[in-house]
Design an enzyme around this catalytic site. Structure first.
Site, PDB file in Angstrom:
ATOM      1  N   GLY A   1      28.178  17.592  -9.852  1.00 46.78           N
ATOM      2  CA  GLY A   1      28.359  16.511 -10.823  1.00 46.78           C
ATOM      3  C   GLY A   1      27.055  15.945 -11.358  1.00 46.78           C
TER       4      GLY A   1
ATOM      5  N   THR B   1      36.391  12.675 -11.877  1.00 50.28           N
ATOM      6  CA  THR B   1      35.638  13.157 -13.045  1.00 50.28           C
ATOM      7  C   THR B   1      34.431  12.297 -13.368  1.00 50.28           C
ATOM      8  OG1 THR B   1      37.332  12.018 -14.313  1.00 50.28           O
ATOM      9  CG2 THR B   1      37.511  14.410 -14.163  1.00 50.28           C
ATOM     10  N   GLY B   2      34.230  11.212 -12.618  1.00 49.84           N
ATOM     11  CA  GLY B   2      32.978  10.470 -12.741  1.00 49.84           C
ATOM     12  C   GLY B   2      32.831   9.645 -13.999  1.00 49.84           C
TER      13      GLY B   2
ATOM     14  N   GLU C   1      14.190   2.748 -12.740  1.00 43.46           N
ATOM     15  CA  GLU C   1      13.758   3.956 -12.012  1.00 43.46           C
ATOM     16  C   GLU C   1      13.033   4.915 -12.957  1.00 43.46           C
ATOM     17  OE1 GLU C   1      16.964   4.144  -8.300  1.00 43.46           O
ATOM     18  OE2 GLU C   1      17.002   5.733  -9.787  1.00 43.46           O
TER      19      GLU C   1
ATOM     20  N   GLY D   1      24.206   1.354 -19.175  1.00 36.90           N
ATOM     21  CA  GLY D   1      25.411   1.487 -18.377  1.00 36.90           C
ATOM     22  C   GLY D   1      26.143   2.797 -18.596  1.00 36.90           C
TER      23      GLY D   1
ATOM     24  N   ALA E   1      27.151   6.877  -5.911  1.00 33.85           N
ATOM     25  CA  ALA E   1      27.555   8.151  -5.313  1.00 33.85           C
ATOM     26  C   ALA E   1      28.152   7.950  -3.922  1.00 33.85           C
ATOM     27  CB  ALA E   1      26.348   9.081  -5.237  1.00 33.85           C
ATOM     28  N   HIS E   2      27.509   7.081  -3.114  1.00 29.92           N
ATOM     29  CA  HIS E   2      27.976   6.945  -1.726  1.00 29.92           C
ATOM     30  C   HIS E   2      29.301   6.199  -1.642  1.00 29.92           C
ATOM     31  CE1 HIS E   2      24.778   4.088  -2.769  1.00 29.92           C
ATOM     32  NE2 HIS E   2      25.482   3.176  -2.134  1.00 29.92           N
TER      33      HIS E   2
ATOM     34  N   HIS F   1       7.591  -1.522  17.700  1.00 31.10           N
ATOM     35  CA  HIS F   1       6.392  -2.096  17.109  1.00 31.10           C
ATOM     36  C   HIS F   1       5.304  -1.036  17.048  1.00 31.10           C
ATOM     37  CE1 HIS F   1       3.319  -5.010  16.122  1.00 31.10           C
ATOM     38  NE2 HIS F   1       2.558  -4.503  17.080  1.00 31.10           N
TER      39      HIS F   1
END
Ligand code: NAI
Length: 468
Positions: free
Chosen positions: A39, A143-144, A189, A274, A323-324, A447
């Site tokens: 995808g 289908t995203g 990003e 978006g 995605a997750h 630590h």
């Protein structure tokens, strides 16, 4: 032969659902119209962008970050074609990995465009125009989503000068000036990638803040960091036009609060306003599958649409387009279809912005807690007071822990800083188990690690941090 399950779409939602269902003993097919599985995320989204984010950050670090560590005289030379080849190789190994997993789990991968003909029937038309009709007990729509463009503004995306994220990860040279429309995750990003490689980057954002919806403290500090890195921001600015101009393009915007419009020109404009659910050509209307007023497939708590035997998960349904989240829905649905009790905890879905430093968050923001009238305590710890961060010159940022004032249960954790996207998961696990800030603050942390800042922020919530 009839399948137990046909999944339409092989992104993280669809392919994970298929694998889980096959692992649970169901006979599964996946219909995919791209030449490769995975995808948007694996082919043109999460995975290739992370390859470029890592490579561009390494370049920028080599150019600007080494002197202070006593490493002098390094002048990195950018070979963009090679960087893109690294991105392509990363994509290939990931999509090949999905194909391998399908084989291993005896899942039938069917190349072509899927269409729902009604409960139990899916038609698939391949590249040659040949159609076959498959029978199945259950159908999963996975289908995203697709690029949403700018609401109300006609824009011609040519993926060269005016680009979506797809073109934005495939430019053949570093633009002199890049305008990013939309200060959300994609804009920041990909804006970071090209800024690090030498582009002047201007972000035009409708809201008064970048990363709308993130904790206010986090987005304010994060914006300051990006400005320090050279990015320019025009906030409260509504883009009303994007057009080609000469070999580049121009962007027109006006203050949201009213006032005069302005136009700026650039070599490349990235549209990052978006994404929208992708249901085109799926035959949902004819099959009687209901969509909501935002074009998303409507589902019940068990991912079932209004038509029995037809289910939907991921970006095409309500909830964050992550995605997750889609993967977890895929697993839960496979379990339900196999007769088990599948469940997704929507209160604990981490989100990460893979910039440098990273931004990561899980649970409620302070703004959300205030709006819901929930009494809370906040504990904050800056990386400037963390030994490991000092050693790595990674002192930018902080951890904020929000806990219920009465019960001390952790309700939200927000991190901006180096490695935030990894650190956030200790908070996610804690929250999944209903842990308190005292549980977190009393858990021994190695630590010196950046993660000690998470423990310290938790300590600050119910008593006092040690190192401040
Ligand atoms: P987004 O919804 O995160 O940001 C879009 C931004 O565009 C918003 O801040 C909005 O106010 C602004 N905008 C809208 N119309 C505008 C106009 N006319 N003028 C100026 N600004 C305008 O969408 P984005 O960044 O395109 O990402 C799409 C989806 O992909 C999101 O759901 C995101 O969560 C997901 N994604 C997640 C990633 C991650 O988790 N690291 C990476 C990339 C994408």
């Amino acid at each position: 032969m009839a399948y137990d399950l046909i999944v339409i779409g092989s992104g993280p939602g669809g392919y994970v659902c298929a694998i889980k269902a096959a692992q649970l003993g169901l006979k599964v097919a996946v219909v995919e119209k791209r030449a490769t599985y995975g995808g948007t995320c694996l082919n043109v989204g999460c995975i290739p962008s992370k390859a470029l984010l890592h490579a561009s950050e390494t370049y920028s670090h080599a150019a600007h970050g080494l002197d202070a560590l006593g490493i002098e005289g390094v002048t990195p030379v950018l070979n963009l074609a090679k960087m893109m080849a690294h991105k392509d190789a990363t994509v290939k190994s990931n999509v090949d990995g999905v194909a391998f997993l399908f084989k291993k789990n005896k899942i039938d991968g069917i190349q072509g465009t899927g269409k729902v003909l009604g409960a139990g029937k899916v038609s698939v038309t391949n590249d040659k125009g040949e159609e076959q009709v498959l029978e199945t007990k259950n159908i999963v729509i996975a289908t995203g989503s697709d690029v949403a463009s700018i609401p109300g503004v006609p824009v011609e995306i040519d993926e060269k000068v005016i680009v979506s994220s797809t073109g934005g990860i495939a430019l053949d040279k570093v633009p002199g000036h890049l305008i990013v429309v939309g200060g959300g995750v994609i804009g920041l990003e990909l804006g970071s990638v090209w800024a690090r490689l030498g582009a002047k980057v201007t972000v035009v954002e409708y809201l008064d803040t970048i990363l709308g919806g993130m904790d206010g403290d986090v987005s304010k500090q994060f914006q300051r960091m990006l400005v320090k890195q050279g990015m320019e921001f025009k906030l409260g600015a509504k883009v009303t036009g994007v057009e080609k101009a000469g070999s580049g393009a121009k962007v027109t915007f006006e203050p949201v609060k009213g006032g005069e419009a302005a136009t700026i020109e650039a070599d490349v404009v990235l549209i990052a306003t978006g994404r929208k659910p992708y249901t085109e050509g799926l035959g949902l209307k004819e099959a009687g599958v209901a969509l909501d007023n935002r074009g998303r497939v409507e589902i019940d708590n068990h991912f079932q649409t209004n038509v029995a035997g037809i289910y939907a998960i991921g970006d095409v349904v309500r909830g964050p387009m992550l995605a997750h989240k889609a993967e977890d829905e895929g697993v839960a649905l496979a379990e339900i279809l196999a007769g088990q009790a599948g469940h997704v905890n929507y209160d604990v879905i981490p989100s990460v912005v893979y910039t440098q430093p990273e931004v990561a968050s899980v649970g409620k923001t302070e703004e959300e807690l205030k709006a819901a009238g929930i009494a809370y305590k906040a504990g904050k710890f800056p990386f400037t007071a963390n030994g490991r961060a000092r050693a790595m010159l990674a002192t930018d940022g902080f951890v904020k822990v929000l806990a219920d004032k009465e019960t001390d249960r952790v309700l939200g954790v927000h991190i901006v800083g180096f490695g935030a996207g990894e650190m956030i998961h200790e908070a996610a696990v804690l929250m999944e188990f209903g842990g308190s800030s005292e549980d977190l603050g009393r858990t021994c942390h190695a630590h010196p690690t950046m993660s000690e800042a998470v423990k310290e922020a938790a300590l600050a919530t119910f008593f006092k941090p040690i190192h401040m």
